[in-house]
Design an enzyme around this catalytic site. Structure first.
Site, short mmCIF file in Angstrom:
data_model
loop_
_atom_site.label_atom_id
_atom_site.label_comp_id
_atom_site.label_asym_id
_atom_site.label_seq_id
_atom_site.Cartn_x
_atom_site.Cartn_y
_atom_site.Cartn_z
N GLU A 113 0.78 -1.24 0.00
CA GLU A 113 0.00 0.00 0.00
C GLU A 113 0.82 1.30 0.00
O GLU A 113 0.62 2.15 0.87
CB GLU A 113 -0.97 -0.01 1.19
N GLU A 157 -6.31 -7.94 -0.20
CA GLU A 157 -6.97 -7.65 1.07
C GLU A 157 -8.44 -7.35 0.81
O GLU A 157 -8.77 -6.59 -0.10
CB GLU A 157 -6.32 -6.46 1.79
#
Length: 742
Positions: free
Chosen positions: A311, A408
């Site tokens: 991320e 995710e």
């Protein structure tokens, strides 16, 4: 949480197959808890924020190398750095096995919301005494005490029994393991504090191999933070503000979200929203970490591959990020030619950003995180449609880039999980709805953990961030319940607006909603993409929306083969266009007009004529504009909301008998009953009950019997023929009635 899935490629026959074809799951930054996309309320993949004019405009990656680029020869292919592409791939191993995985979040990289028992010890502490991420945890406790607590945590958070249970479920074939860069290249307060972490990781890999699971090593942290979230190891952009908090009493306060920053690749200037310089030392440090991972694990049969950074935020310089990915890829392929190389999309899941990048390079895939926890509150239909709509963007990226995994995702539909947005903090405006509270859990690592159990005699304690989240009187906030819908009264899925955070007895529809939502997400992520990893495998608090093991236990996620017809067909209504985005008739005209203007301007159309529309004309025009915009952009993550001016409605069609078989609504039949019927039934009940009681008393009570017979008031009744015929068997033998002489 914050907010991917991955597809596997076959390993050469000389290597053991690191996973079993099984099943899988979210997270959306649910990150170790997923971090919310900072520029949108919708979960990734987002439409690129049109207000962000400072982000560099992506340019297509060149497909052809420079003429003087001779390329770099690898075992199975040629790599060309001038174009960051590959050619002559000889082994061409496709991702022909779907990933069905879970994240082992909160283990090697701490996140307070996942394991709050580790962080209760910092409640009510002052400046310099608070640990709110992995970095400050080690900084405050020091290497000795920090390492002591971490070892106790490592031994209890992930165990062999848990790995065995996940494998035996038939719903998992791969594990995504977030690891810290500091484990391979220690620095700062991590030195000494995280000693021994690699030994536990080695053991985990051996367990995975023993139970037939593959492992994706995900580098979750970077020096100076790649996104400013606590899941990066350090919540960067932080300031104590206690000096300004003297009234009504001295408070320990801080701010983070308003000044969040990420300095991994350089110094970020929040005023210009840009990077003023590049930190080449940090980038080199990160490449050394990749080299260390490859050196240690290149021949371990359980390792599926590596994800070099988790991320990186959407303001990361794209050219630098791609260069980092390219350099890391070459390091991996030199010693681990069959490893998969997974790249996070930097919250920019678009063909314009990644189309053509590393074209022709074997074993690479793109990771995107898709969460619904940061969406605005909405009906179940909105969440169902949003889940199925991800198919379109995933299919587009599979075509323009290549294999896509959802690394995710979760089942959370709200932002209530305690500390999801940081220790004792929250994003401005979150959570969007009142949260449910349950007793805080006992510490998972045993009663020796400092600060546990939570003090049931205290309200929310400091230090206090710019938002509110934390235990209060022994209770912790968790995700809200979903209520059953009174569909037969025409409420059409709107009871969520007024529903309490905890459903009343007999009205809890959470199981039904979560089961259907899980089917739709799995269908979207694996039916089109290459698979997924659910975030997370477990949670300290009872949070089945974020815990794969609890979701399996409650039957929300099916065990066994996930490619059955029930999953594959779970989006049939959404795919068939059975829903329409319409104007909310209860919304003010200004709100509706504002949503219309947004949609038109996004399409490059004029909105000037809207000022002339009012009443039904305005709302009817809004129906058309909202529907067209939503249908055009729902595949990119757009929702039917428009600032509360629109709502998703099911089209008015004739339904066949099997329409309700997938439990869109757990129907509670509530029929209208007129008042006059209620009154009539009440009177009838009184008369019948009175007669029954009178009869019983006449039979069972001699005293009552004599009193009735002797009553002057009742003489006309008791002396009547009807009374004597009806109750004759209840009157004493020889009784002939009362006379004046008596």
């Amino acid at each position: 949480m914050m907010p991917r899935s991955l597809a596997l490629a076959a390993i050469l026959s000389s290597l053991a197959d690191p996973f079993v074809a099984a099943k899988s799951t979210t997270k959306t930054t649910a990150t170790t808890k997923p971090p919310p996309p900072p520029t949108t309320d919708d979960p990734p993949p987002p439409i690129i924020d049109p207000t962000n004019t400072t982000s560099p405009t992506p340019s297509p990656t060149p497909n052809e190398p420079d003429p003087d680029d001779a390329g770099i020869k690898f075992h199975h292919f040629m790599a060309y750095s001038s174009s960051q592409t590959c050619a002559a791939d000889e082994h061409a191993l496709p991702f022909n096995n779907q990933i069905r995985g879970v994240n082992l979040g909160g283990w090697m990289v701490l996140e307070p919301w996942i394991t709050p028992s580790l962080f209760y010890q910092f409640l009510d502490k002052g400046v310099g005494e608070v640990g709110m991420d992995h970095y400050s945890f080690c900084e405050v406790l020091g290497p000795k005490e920090g390492n002591k607590q971490l070892r106790r945590h490592w031994e209890s958070w992930v165990t062999e029994d848990i790995v065995k249970e996940l494998a035996a479920s038939g719903a998992v074939n791969s594990l995504r393991v977030p690891v810290g860069d500091f484990m391979f290249e220690p620095y700062g307060p991590y030195v000494g504090c995280t000693d021994g972490a690699l030994d536990y990781l080695d053991t985990l890999l051996d367990w995975a191999r023993a139970y037939g699971l593959s492992v994706l090593l995900d580098v979750h942290t970077q020096r100076d933070s790649q996104n400013g979230f606590d899941n990066s190891g350090q919540s960067l952009g932080f300031q104590w503000t206690s000096g300004l908090s003297t009234y009504p009493r001295d408070l320990t306060t801080f701010q983070h979200w308003p000044i969040r920053s990420a300095n991994w690749m350089g110094k970020f200037d929040p005023n210009t929203v840009n990077y003023t310089d590049i930190n080449h030392d940090n980038i080199e440090h990160s490449l050394k970490v990749i080299q260390g991972i490859v050196d240690r694990y290149h021949d371990h049969p359980a390792v599926l591959g590596v994800e070099p950074v988790n991320e990186p935020w959407e303001l990361t310089p794209l050219k630098l990020l791609k260069t980092f990915y390219w350099d890391a890829y070459l390091i991996v392929k030199k010693q681990a030619p069959y490893w998969k190389f997974i790249m996070h999309d930097s919250f920019r899941f678009t063909p314009e950003t990644w189309g053509g990048f590393m074209k022709g390079c074997p074993d690479r895939a793109l990771d995107t995180h898709i969460y619904q926890a940061w969406m605005d509150p909405a009906s179940r239909l909105t969440f169902y449609n949003n889940a199925c709509a991800q198919k379109k963007q995933i299919a587009l990226m599979e075509r323009e880039f290549g294999p896509v995994i959802v690394g995710e995702w979760s089942l959370a539909t709200d932002n209530c999980a305690m500390w999801l947005n940081g220790f004792n903090d929250n994003l401005p405006g979150f959570p969007r709805s009142p949260c449910k509270y349950i007793p805080c859990s006992d510490p998972y690592m045993g009663d020796k953990q400092p600060g546990t159990p939570v003090d049931i005699g205290k309200p929310v304690q400091g230090p206090y961030g710019t938002g509110m989240s934390g235990p209060s009187f022994g209770l912790c906030p968790v995700d809200r319940d979903w209520m059953t819908e009174r569909y037969n009264r025409g409420e059409g899925g709107m009871t969520w607006v007024m529903s309490p955070p905890e459903a009343p007895r007999g009205r809890d529809g959470t199981d039904e909603v979560m089961k259907l939502l899980a089917l739709k997400k799995i269908s979207a992520f694996s039916g089109i993409g290459h698979g997924f990893y659910f975030w997370n495998f477990r949670t300290d608090l009872y949070e089945p929306q974020w815990s794969y093991m609890l979701a399996l236990e409650r039957g929300w996620i099916p065990k066994g083969n996930l490619n059955d017809e029930r999953i594959m067909n779970s989006c049939h209504r959404e795919d068939a266009g059975a829903f329409v985005c319409m104007a909310n008739r209860d919304a003010p005209e200004d709100s509706v007009r504002g949503g219309m203007a947004y949609a038109l301007e996004e399409e490059g159309k004029s909105s000037k004529y809207l000022d002339k529309l009012h009443g039904d004309d305005l709302y009817d025009e809004a129906d058309t504009i909202y529907a067209e915009f939503w249908n055009a952009h729902r595949g990119q993550g757009a929702t039917c909301d428009f600032g509360g001016a629109a709502t998703l409605q099911e089209e008015n069609k004739t339904r066949t008998e099997d329409y309700y078989t997938d439990d869109y609504y757990n129907v509670m039949e509530i029929h209208t009953f007129p008042v006059w019927k209620i009154v009539l039934l009440g009177i009838t009940g009184l008369l019948v009950g009175g007669l029954a009681g009178f009869t019983l008393a006449m039979k069972m009570s001699p005293k009552f019997n004599r009193a009735v017979r002797s009553s002057v008031m009742l003489r006309p009744v008791t002396s009547s023929k009807v009374f004597r015929q009806s109750f004759g068997n209840l009157i004493d033998v020889g009784y002939t009635g009362l006379s004046i002489d008596d």
